[in-house]
Design an enzyme around this catalytic site. Sequence first.
Site, short mmCIF file in Angstrom:
data_model
loop_
_atom_site.label_atom_id
_atom_site.label_comp_id
_atom_site.label_asym_id
_atom_site.label_seq_id
_atom_site.Cartn_x
_atom_site.Cartn_y
_atom_site.Cartn_z
N CYS A 174 0.41 3.67 3.38
CA CYS A 174 0.89 3.28 4.70
C CYS A 174 2.20 4.00 5.00
O CYS A 174 2.89 4.47 4.09
CB CYS A 174 1.09 1.77 4.78
SG CYS A 174 -0.44 0.82 4.88
N ASN A 213 -14.28 8.54 -1.16
CA ASN A 213 -14.88 7.36 -1.79
C ASN A 213 -14.50 6.16 -0.93
O ASN A 213 -13.32 5.94 -0.68
CB ASN A 213 -14.35 7.14 -3.21
CG ASN A 213 -14.66 8.30 -4.13
OD1 ASN A 213 -15.65 8.99 -3.96
ND2 ASN A 213 -13.80 8.53 -5.10
N HIS A 268 -8.81 6.83 3.20
CA HIS A 268 -8.34 8.12 2.70
C HIS A 268 -9.45 8.81 1.94
O HIS A 268 -10.47 8.22 1.58
CB HIS A 268 -7.12 7.92 1.78
CG HIS A 268 -7.48 7.36 0.43
ND1 HIS A 268 -7.85 6.05 0.23
CD2 HIS A 268 -7.52 7.95 -0.81
CE1 HIS A 268 -8.10 5.83 -1.05
NE2 HIS A 268 -7.91 6.98 -1.70
N HIS A 286 -3.89 0.86 8.26
CA HIS A 286 -4.44 0.41 6.98
C HIS A 286 -5.79 -0.27 7.13
O HIS A 286 -6.64 -0.18 6.23
CB HIS A 286 -3.44 -0.56 6.32
CG HIS A 286 -3.88 -1.07 4.98
ND1 HIS A 286 -3.59 -0.42 3.80
CD2 HIS A 286 -4.60 -2.18 4.64
CE1 HIS A 286 -4.11 -1.09 2.79
NE2 HIS A 286 -4.71 -2.17 3.25
N GLN A 326 -9.98 12.57 -0.82
CA GLN A 326 -9.28 13.41 -1.80
C GLN A 326 -9.81 14.82 -1.75
O GLN A 326 -10.90 15.09 -1.21
CB GLN A 326 -9.44 12.84 -3.21
CG GLN A 326 -8.86 11.45 -3.40
CD GLN A 326 -9.02 10.97 -4.83
OE1 GLN A 326 -8.42 11.52 -5.74
NE2 GLN A 326 -9.83 9.93 -5.01
N CYS A 340 0.84 -1.21 0.00
CA CYS A 340 0.00 0.00 0.00
C CYS A 340 0.87 1.26 0.00
O CYS A 340 1.73 1.42 0.88
CB CYS A 340 -0.91 -0.01 1.22
SG CYS A 340 -1.89 1.51 1.39
N HIS A 400 -6.67 1.69 1.67
CA HIS A 400 -6.30 2.46 2.87
C HIS A 400 -7.31 3.59 3.10
O HIS A 400 -7.73 4.25 2.15
CB HIS A 400 -4.90 3.05 2.68
CG HIS A 400 -4.28 3.56 3.93
ND1 HIS A 400 -3.29 2.86 4.61
CD2 HIS A 400 -4.49 4.69 4.64
CE1 HIS A 400 -2.93 3.56 5.68
NE2 HIS A 400 -3.65 4.66 5.71
#
Length: 374
Positions: free
Chosen positions: A74, A182, A195, A142, A197, A71, A193
Amino acid sequence: MRRSTGRLADGREIIYFDLDATRPVRDVADPRDLPPVSTASEIRYDAALDEWVAIAKHRQARTHLPPADECPLCPSHNGRHTEIPDKDYDVVVFENRFPSFAAALDSESGGHQGPAGSGRAEIFARGPGLGRCEVVCFTSNHDSQLSHLPPEHVGLVLEAWVDRTRELALLPQVEQVFCFENRGEEIGVTLAHPHGQIYAYPFVTPRTRRMLDSARRHRERTWRNLFADLLAGELADGSRIIATSEHWVAFVPSAARWPVEVHLYPRRQVPDLPALTDDERADFTHIYLHVLTAMDALYGSPLPYISAWHQAPVRIDRDLAYLHLEVFSVKRAPNKLKFLAGSESGMGVFINDVTPEQAAAALRAAAPDTWANR
């Protein structure tokens, strides 16, 4: 909160947000040998719909569903270097390596204004995809989710959104800042992971323009704010309310398009995230966690969703706008997804199989204790 900034090996900016305000400022050192970021983004005008479309062919090469031990979001450890050149972090933001919009673009990406001498330059207008795209990593864990984080950590994510909205709005090419998450492969997520945007657009988005046009017409008719009247109407009806707090209201909108759709409005009209008070920000973390917990409990597993902040444009119609968050899911039953078929994709007319009142009742019942005991 402690804020630290630095540069990745290819020059992209990275910003750490740490809960511990006393920790030393991070010394960012990215040892990777990275090639320069290559972007080929442009915007093209769709005259039939009066909308801009971004073309970003370089994004075909972006990372797609890597295994957990590879990933890129991470922390770096044991000699494996990721996008975050540190062994731990609370919340971190960095410029996307595969941006849809960017401040510096390849020469092939723009400037053309239609076929020379064709007389059609206006309807075939195109230009460089100026702007900025950032990744927001919510936690170094994660296997976690935003809904699993404690309120103070969610508050740090909110502070990152506030910080980036304020900073990106200062860029001369940016007209609107959009913070979003998303979650779930069903949504199209390519990195597991936790997250989100941030897109800093070089234009006001079509959805925002349409909403503000509606708000302008409503004000001309009534001298009131459209979104404030929508909120007041939902509170008066009550059947679609999910939760209320001192500063926020969460509800399923009367004309919900999605089988699971919740809107969160501050009780006070503000244009964007930086305009929220400290009390409004702290209160948001609790009601948002309640909504996410209820959504995850609805079908007994993490719900795929899109979480989208609606903020005022940077320079126009800020008096008409009303900050709010929209969270919706394509999942309409435990083993069924809502696909955008002919009516939705072809004509833009949504058909919802679940009434908003049914959805609100199901969400209220899904996690009753988390809010009742607050």
